[in-house]
Design an enzyme around this catalytic site. Structure first.
Site, PDB file in Angstrom:
ATOM      1  N   ASP A  67       0.826  -1.197   0.000  1.00 14.67           N
ATOM      2  CA  ASP A  67       0.000   0.000   0.000  1.00 14.67           C
ATOM      3  C   ASP A  67       0.869   1.259   0.000  1.00 14.67           C
ATOM      4  OD1 ASP A  67      -2.597   1.291   0.248  1.00 14.67           O
ATOM      5  OD2 ASP A  67      -1.873   1.913   2.209  1.00 14.67           O
ATOM      6  N   THR A 100      -2.515   5.818  -4.439  1.00 15.34           N
ATOM      7  CA  THR A 100      -1.387   6.525  -3.820  1.00 15.34           C
ATOM      8  C   THR A 100      -0.067   6.198  -4.499  1.00 15.34           C
ATOM      9  OG1 THR A 100      -1.440   4.805  -2.157  1.00 15.34           O
ATOM     10  CG2 THR A 100      -2.383   6.907  -1.578  1.00 15.34           C
ATOM     11  N   THR A 101       0.127   4.922  -4.841  1.00 15.56           N
ATOM     12  CA  THR A 101       1.372   4.557  -5.505  1.00 15.56           C
ATOM     13  C   THR A 101       1.450   5.271  -6.850  1.00 15.56           C
ATOM     14  OG1 THR A 101       0.972   2.389  -4.550  1.00 15.56           O
ATOM     15  CG2 THR A 101       2.835   2.582  -6.032  1.00 15.56           C
ATOM     16  N   ASP A 411      -9.293   0.392   1.213  1.00  9.83           N
ATOM     17  CA  ASP A 411      -9.241   0.895  -0.161  1.00  9.83           C
ATOM     18  C   ASP A 411     -10.543   0.572  -0.897  1.00  9.83           C
ATOM     19  OD1 ASP A 411      -6.695   1.576   0.493  1.00  9.83           O
ATOM     20  OD2 ASP A 411      -5.715   0.526  -1.153  1.00  9.83           O
TER      21      ASP A 411
HETATM   22  P1  ADP Z   1      -2.227   2.453  -6.216  1.00 10.30           P
HETATM   23  O1  ADP Z   1      -1.689   2.677  -4.839  1.00 10.30           O
HETATM   24  O2  ADP Z   1      -1.845   3.541  -7.144  1.00 10.30           O
HETATM   25  O3  ADP Z   1      -3.664   2.113  -6.230  1.00 10.30           O
HETATM   26  P2  ADP Z   1      -1.788  -0.308  -6.817  1.00 10.30           P
HETATM   27  O4  ADP Z   1      -0.604  -1.088  -6.418  1.00 10.30           O
HETATM   28  O5  ADP Z   1      -3.077  -0.555  -6.138  1.00 10.30           O
HETATM   29  O6  ADP Z   1      -1.414   1.197  -6.754  1.00 10.30           O
HETATM   30  O7  ADP Z   1      -1.980  -0.557  -8.382  1.00 10.30           O
HETATM   31  C1  ADP Z   1      -2.987   0.081  -9.115  1.00 10.30           C
HETATM   32  C2  ADP Z   1      -2.825  -0.186 -10.571  1.00 10.30           C
HETATM   33  O8  ADP Z   1      -2.971  -1.583 -10.839  1.00 10.30           O
HETATM   34  C3  ADP Z   1      -3.891   0.515 -11.347  1.00 10.30           C
HETATM   35  O9  ADP Z   1      -3.320   1.204 -12.434  1.00 10.30           O
HETATM   36  C4  ADP Z   1      -4.795  -0.608 -11.805  1.00 10.30           C
HETATM   37  O10 ADP Z   1      -5.423  -0.320 -13.025  1.00 10.30           O
HETATM   38  C5  ADP Z   1      -3.836  -1.742 -11.935  1.00 10.30           C
HETATM   39  N1  ADP Z   1      -4.511  -3.036 -11.891  1.00 10.30           N
HETATM   40  C6  ADP Z   1      -5.311  -3.539 -10.937  1.00 10.30           C
HETATM   41  N2  ADP Z   1      -5.760  -4.768 -11.268  1.00 10.30           N
HETATM   42  C7  ADP Z   1      -5.242  -5.057 -12.476  1.00 10.30           C
HETATM   43  C8  ADP Z   1      -5.300  -6.183 -13.384  1.00 10.30           C
HETATM   44  N3  ADP Z   1      -5.999  -7.267 -13.077  1.00 10.30           N
HETATM   45  N4  ADP Z   1      -4.611  -6.107 -14.519  1.00 10.30           N
HETATM   46  C9  ADP Z   1      -3.905  -5.021 -14.810  1.00 10.30           C
HETATM   47  N5  ADP Z   1      -3.777  -3.943 -14.023  1.00 10.30           N
HETATM   48  C10 ADP Z   1      -4.436  -3.952 -12.879  1.00 10.30           C
HETATM   49 MG    MG Z   2      -4.604   0.453  -5.289  1.00 12.52          MG
END
Ligand code: ADP
Ligand code: MG
Length: 566
Positions: A67, A100-101, A411
């Site tokens: 996270d 956030t990431t 989240d």
């Molecule tokens: P953040 O803190 O920015 O939410 P995450 O580590 O949760 O970061 O990653 C979010 C990213 O992962 C988003 O760009 C989302 O579209 C992508 N994502 C989530 N599930 C999938 C999936 N099944 N396939 C491809 N991308 C995905």
């Molecule tokens: Mg996320």
């Protein structure tokens, strides 16, 4: 004239001794490097294929998480520019709960690209202006490609919850929790009277729905020792406390609940008091008197009609005894936040002065019961007067698993709330970012002069999101970039992004990966804002004893080192 020349030149002392000043390029470079380093740390944790970070705090406690907000909070960056990044991610987390990431990665990328321009003598103001215009355009494009959803459609909401949780847990687990989250939120959602008649949606105009979600109504309790699939939604409030006395009933139906926030014991004198007792009967009289006070205190509850007493403070042994004798179920030392949730759920008024308790102060619940949860006993307050009071009981194999599950659920609760209140979604997997990147590159041709350069850099920056997702999935970033660009140019309809599970470029809409438009808007705005703020700084003045100002810029730690704890 001559006498003037003879005088030695007095140096002008503007700043306190020991103050350091970093100017222009150096200042900009320092700040950009710090922010870039922070982004670098977070990059590898983006997306479902992103790796976790193990964070060890000064006491040796270990947190394992993916996270972004938690990582940034825990690494305690010292560099003022890094602190600015942390602030922005925090505010995005508070507002929309996810992304956030991405904010940190995008901001880092914007700064990296800005640095290239600065090296080519493009002025920071020009870059900032170009970024701002590009960000506005990006939001427009995002709105155009977004799809409106029905805020009450369970299946659509579950897709959102699953996508959010995908980056933190296995797919089977996110399925279970997504359903719990959506069921829970649909029970507490409130509909308002429509303010205006909706006139057909223009392609880039979006508006809020008439639904509101108050997440204060949902309490999340966690307990290790079972599978995630054993997690469940409970209609009511769960207290991780047991009934205080063995002789009390463990189950009360049609509960009349008194909420007390003062201790149930005989008040001790405020100053040292001495009591001279010369024979045993006096001692007995003294104890009897104390018991009488406690007895009459308990009597107050009974005569008001309470059969459950929930107390924020302690309950004296003797008072417990009397309560048990009166058939009252009592729980002590309840957290303040739980007390206010209980008040809202049961309709009880918080009682401070026990002498003044009346039956009007009491709240209601159909059932108050102590149940065993693993080795602990917890008290469940169910069937409350306000049906909107819910608890999610999270289970998991170990403490770390339930902790990470709680962050995922946070989240997911937030993103589902986001789409209910602002009912638009975009596909995930970097698809919207890829489209925005391409359209901004085209649009930048319409700009004049150096603003065009800045807009092009913005387009490249936002493309890092799909590229980092691909990289984390083990795909080749260069190949991916080329293929993604070709696919998008050749067909404008499907929304191509990175299917990280199957490691290929795919139409993300067909993969049921959806994210709230609200999150994407916040990512673009947050990242552009912090990048611009950092770019605009051309002078950092840090006083030698750097304890005083904490806020950026020029606050905390010395300017020389980047992020102490990294
Ligand atoms: P953040 O803190 O920015 O939410 P995450 O580590 O949760 O970061 O990653 C979010 C990213 O992962 C988003 O760009 C989302 O579209 C992508 N994502 C989530 N599930 C999938 C999936 N099944 N396939 C491809 N991308 C995905
Ligand atoms: Mg996320």
């Amino acid at each position: 004239m001559s006498s003037l020349q003879q005088q030695p030149q007095e140096p002008v002392l503007l700043l306190k001794e020991g103050t350091t000043e970093t100017k222009k390029r150096d200042a900009q470079k320092n700040n950009i490097t710090a922010a870039k380093m922070l982004a670098q740390i977070l990059k590898s944790s983006l997306g479902p294929r992103g790796l976790d970070k193990m964070l060890v705090d000064p006491l040796g406690d270990v947190t394992i998480t993916n996270d972004g907000a938690t990582i940034l909070k825990e690494i305690d960056a010292q560099h003022p520019a890094a602190k600015m990044m942390v602030e922005v991610t925090k505010s995005v987390d508070n507002e929309v709960g996810d992304g956030t990431t991405s904010v940190a990665v995008l901001a880092g990328s914007l700064l990296e690209k800005a640095e290239e321009l600065i090296n080519k003598n493009v002025h920071a103001t020009v870059i900032v202006d170009g970024y701002r215009r590009a960000a506005e355009k990006a939001i427009k494009i995002l709105r155009e490609i977004s799809t409106q959803i029905d805020p009450e459609d369970k299946e659509d909401l579950a897709k959102i919850a699953r996508t959010t949780m995908a980056s933190k847990m296995a797919s089977g687990q996110s399925e279970t929790l997504a359903n719990i989250v959506v069921d829970g939120i649909l029970k507490i959602v409130e509909e308002y009277e429509s303010q205006e008649n909706s006139i057909g949606r223009r392609s880039d105009s979006t508006k809020k729905s008439n639904y509101r979600v108050d997440l204060d109504n949902i309490k999340v309790e966690r307990k290790a020792g079972a599978s995630i699939h054993d997690s469940k939604l409970i209609e009511g409030i769960v207290l991780d406390k047991e009934v205080v006395h063995g002789g009390m009933p463990k189950r009360i139906e049609n509960a009349r609940i008194a909420l007390v926030n003062s201790p149930l014991e005989v008040e001790k004198p405020e100053f040292d008091a001495k009591l001279n007792i010369s024979n045993p009967s006096q001692m007995q009289r003294f104890l009897d008197e104390e018991n009488k006070i406690l007895g009459s205190m308990v009597e107050k509850f009974s005569s008001a009609g309470a059969n459950v007493v929930l107390c924020q403070k302690g309950i004296d042994d003797m008072a417990q005894h009397y309560l048990a004798k009166a058939g009252v179920l009592a729980v002590r030392r309840i957290k303040e936040s739980d007390m206010s949730k209980l008040a809202k759920a049961t309709g009880a008024t918080m009682i401070t002065n026990i002498d003044e308790i009346t039956s009007n102060d009491l709240g209601d619940a159909q059932l108050v019961e102590e149940r065993r949860v693993e080795t602990d006993k917890w008290v469940f307050v169910e069937g409350c007067r306000n049906p909107k009071a819910l608890s999610i009981l999270l289970r998991g194999g170990s403490q770390r698993v339930v902790d990470e599950a709680e962050r995922s659920v946070h989240d997911a609760l937030m993103t589902v709330k986001d789409v209910i209140e602002y009912p638009y979604v975009v596909p995930g997997g970097g698809a919207p970012e890829a489209i925005v990147s391409q359209q901004i590159r085209e649009w930048s041709n319409s700009l004049e002069g150096r603003a065009q350069l800045a807009a092009e850099q913005f387009a490249d920056s936002i493309e890092t999101i799909p590229l980092v997702l691909a990289e984390n999935a083990g795909m080749d970033p260069i190949d991916t970039q080329v293929q993604l660009r070709t696919k998008i140019t050749n067909s404008n309809k499907p929304k191509y992004g990175i299917d990280v599970i199957n490691k290929k470029i795919a139409d993300m809409a067909s993969r049921f990966v959806y994210e709230p438009l609200a999150v994407k808007e916040h990512i673009v705005n947050g990242a552009t804002e912090v990048a611009s703020m950092i770019l605009r700084i051309d002078d950092v003045i840090a006083s030698s004893k750097s304890q005083a100002p904490t806020g950026p810029p020029g606050g905390g730690g010395g300017m020389g080192g980047y992020g102490g704890a990294m």
